[in-house]
Design an enzyme around this catalytic site. Structure first.
Site, PDB file in Angstrom:
ATOM      1  N   THR A  12      -4.245   5.283  -8.415  1.00 55.11           N
ATOM      2  CA  THR A  12      -4.050   5.391  -6.969  1.00 55.11           C
ATOM      3  C   THR A  12      -2.575   5.596  -6.659  1.00 55.11           C
ATOM      4  O   THR A  12      -1.708   5.054  -7.358  1.00 55.11           O
ATOM      5  CB  THR A  12      -4.559   4.128  -6.228  1.00 55.11           C
ATOM      6  OG1 THR A  12      -4.223   4.249  -4.837  1.00 55.11           O
ATOM      7  CG2 THR A  12      -3.961   2.846  -6.752  1.00 55.11           C
ATOM      8  N   LYS A  17      -2.891  -0.848  -2.650  1.00 58.45           N
ATOM      9  CA  LYS A  17      -4.037  -1.013  -3.563  1.00 58.45           C
ATOM     10  C   LYS A  17      -3.550  -1.462  -4.942  1.00 58.45           C
ATOM     11  O   LYS A  17      -4.159  -2.329  -5.566  1.00 58.45           O
ATOM     12  CB  LYS A  17      -4.773   0.321  -3.741  1.00 58.45           C
ATOM     13  CG  LYS A  17      -5.587   0.800  -2.557  1.00 58.45           C
ATOM     14  CD  LYS A  17      -6.353   2.052  -3.002  1.00 58.45           C
ATOM     15  CE  LYS A  17      -7.057   2.752  -1.891  1.00 58.45           C
ATOM     16  NZ  LYS A  17      -7.758   3.975  -2.374  1.00 58.45           N
ATOM     17  N   ASP A  74     -11.978   4.245  -3.936  1.00 56.06           N
ATOM     18  CA  ASP A  74     -12.021   4.980  -2.673  1.00 56.06           C
ATOM     19  C   ASP A  74     -12.571   4.018  -1.645  1.00 56.06           C
ATOM     20  O   ASP A  74     -13.575   3.338  -1.874  1.00 56.06           O
ATOM     21  CB  ASP A  74     -12.876   6.247  -2.760  1.00 56.06           C
ATOM     22  CG  ASP A  74     -12.493   7.199  -1.641  1.00 56.06           C
ATOM     23  OD1 ASP A  74     -11.349   7.700  -1.653  1.00 56.06           O
ATOM     24  OD2 ASP A  74     -13.311   7.433  -0.725  1.00 56.06           O
ATOM     25  N   SER A  75     -11.874   3.926  -0.537  1.00 54.98           N
ATOM     26  CA  SER A  75     -12.245   2.905   0.435  1.00 54.98           C
ATOM     27  C   SER A  75     -11.956   3.409   1.839  1.00 54.98           C
ATOM     28  O   SER A  75     -11.311   4.442   2.017  1.00 54.98           O
ATOM     29  CB  SER A  75     -11.471   1.619   0.154  1.00 54.98           C
ATOM     30  OG  SER A  75     -10.106   1.919  -0.115  1.00 54.98           O
ATOM     31  N   GLY A 156      -2.366  -0.237   5.548  1.00 53.90           N
ATOM     32  CA  GLY A 156      -3.433   0.497   6.237  1.00 53.90           C
ATOM     33  C   GLY A 156      -3.850  -0.149   7.552  1.00 53.90           C
ATOM     34  O   GLY A 156      -3.019  -0.456   8.418  1.00 53.90           O
ATOM     35  N   TYR A 157      -5.153  -0.390   7.688  1.00 53.36           N
ATOM     36  CA  TYR A 157      -5.707  -0.918   8.944  1.00 53.36           C
ATOM     37  C   TYR A 157      -5.732  -2.451   8.981  1.00 53.36           C
ATOM     38  O   TYR A 157      -6.363  -3.036   9.861  1.00 53.36           O
ATOM     39  CB  TYR A 157      -7.126  -0.374   9.147  1.00 53.36           C
ATOM     40  CG  TYR A 157      -7.180   1.136   9.249  1.00 53.36           C
ATOM     41  CD1 TYR A 157      -6.976   1.787  10.468  1.00 53.36           C
ATOM     42  CD2 TYR A 157      -7.404   1.933   8.126  1.00 53.36           C
ATOM     43  CE1 TYR A 157      -7.003   3.178  10.556  1.00 53.36           C
ATOM     44  CE2 TYR A 157      -7.435   3.319   8.210  1.00 53.36           C
ATOM     45  CZ  TYR A 157      -7.229   3.929   9.414  1.00 53.36           C
ATOM     46  OH  TYR A 157      -7.249   5.307   9.502  1.00 53.36           O
ATOM     47  N   ASP A 158      -5.068  -3.106   8.039  1.00 56.45           N
ATOM     48  CA  ASP A 158      -5.099  -4.583   7.993  1.00 56.45           C
ATOM     49  C   ASP A 158      -4.717  -5.238   9.326  1.00 56.45           C
ATOM     50  O   ASP A 158      -5.346  -6.218   9.723  1.00 56.45           O
ATOM     51  CB  ASP A 158      -4.191  -5.109   6.867  1.00 56.45           C
ATOM     52  CG  ASP A 158      -4.834  -4.964   5.493  1.00 56.45           C
ATOM     53  OD1 ASP A 158      -6.049  -4.699   5.428  1.00 56.45           O
ATOM     54  OD2 ASP A 158      -4.123  -5.118   4.489  1.00 56.45           O
ATOM     55  N   HIS A 183     -13.291  -6.305   0.812  1.00 53.86           N
ATOM     56  CA  HIS A 183     -14.142  -5.299   0.150  1.00 53.86           C
ATOM     57  C   HIS A 183     -13.643  -5.025  -1.278  1.00 53.86           C
ATOM     58  O   HIS A 183     -14.416  -4.966  -2.223  1.00 53.86           O
ATOM     59  CB  HIS A 183     -14.131  -4.011   0.985  1.00 53.86           C
ATOM     60  CG  HIS A 183     -12.755  -3.550   1.385  1.00 53.86           C
ATOM     61  ND1 HIS A 183     -11.834  -4.387   1.973  1.00 53.86           N
ATOM     62  CD2 HIS A 183     -12.120  -2.359   1.246  1.00 53.86           C
ATOM     63  CE1 HIS A 183     -10.705  -3.720   2.180  1.00 53.86           C
ATOM     64  NE2 HIS A 183     -10.856  -2.486   1.751  1.00 53.86           N
TER      65      HIS A 183
END
Ligand code: ITT
Length: 217
Positions: A12, A17, A74-75, A156-158, A183
């Site tokens: 990645t 990540k 992938d998330s 990210g969207y945290d 997740h």
């Protein structure tokens, strides 16, 4: 636990990540490498329609190019009121020029005046060997899109993902707290449970190293 001969590349380009995956696999008998340990490699085209497709593409592409087993994730964030968006397009939501903060702001704007805040993160991890098949693991984490950004941690969207059981956004959690329930954490816990079997599987897939005697005189 002693590390053994198997090298696993964390495939990645996302440092957030990398940190989470390194922390989750640090006590396991495998030598972890990340892409920065190698020279530049071409980017994978993530044009799959599902998280599964893209995770497999990233893992097998990296394993084939570098010649080592590779683990790719992938998330993305799936928002119920937005018909599942940003979903597999989470990294590119709003266009290429945006950073994490701008993507969070765009999402909050889209969610203005929307009452249904339900969302989940989804993660698919693929472990591939060079030229061979791959193993797939996946998990989700349910939560709500908050009304504003809170917290400084994570990526990210945290800051906009509120997790009701802990009454915190992901960005208000420590790495360890997030890894317990996220997740990615849940997916990696499943991998941890099967790690011995996975290592055996990897070993069976790798070509047997031939030994050559050197003639010295
Ligand atoms: P790689 O493909 O190189 O792994 P990426 O960031 O492009 O890096 P994805 O294609 O899987 O990875 O996109 C996932 C996006 O979903 C990621 O960029 C974040 O915006 C978001 N995301 C995934 N997991 C997240 C998490 O734990 N916290 C916050 N946002 C997350």
């Amino acid at each position: 636990m002693a590390k053994d001969g198997i090298t696993l590349v964390i495939a990645t380009g996302n440092q957030g990540k990398v940190l989470e995956i390194q922390s989750l696999l640090k006590n396991y008998p495998v030598t972890l490498k990340c892409l920065n340990d190698f020279g530049p490699i071409p980017p994978v085209i993530e044009d799959g329609e599902t998280f599964d497709d893209n995770a497999y593409k990233k893992a097998s592409f990296t394993a084939n190019i570098l010649g080592f087993p590779a683990l790719a994730d992938d998330s993305g964030l799936v928002v119920e009121a937005l018909s599942g968006a940003p979903g597999v397009h989470s990294a590119r939501y709003g266009g290429k020029g945006l950073n994490d903060e701008a993507r969070c702001r765009k999402l909050l704007k889209e969610m203005e005046n929307i009452e249904n805040r339900k969302a989940h993160f989804q993660c698919v991890v693929s472990i591939a060997v060079p030229g061979g098949p791959a193993l797939t693991y996946e998990a989700t984490c349910e939560g709500l899109i908050s009304m504003e950004m809170t917290g400084q941690n994570g990526f990210g969207y945290d800051p906009v993902f509120y997790y009701p059981p802990l009454k915190k956004s992901f960005a208000q959690m420590t790495l360890e707290e997030k890894n317990q329930i996220s997740h990615r954490g849940k997916t990696l816990h499943e991998i941890q449970d099967e790690f011995e079997k996975i290592l055996k599987w990897i070993q069976q897939q790798l070509p047997v190293q031939e030994k050559f005697d050197c003639i010295t005189d």
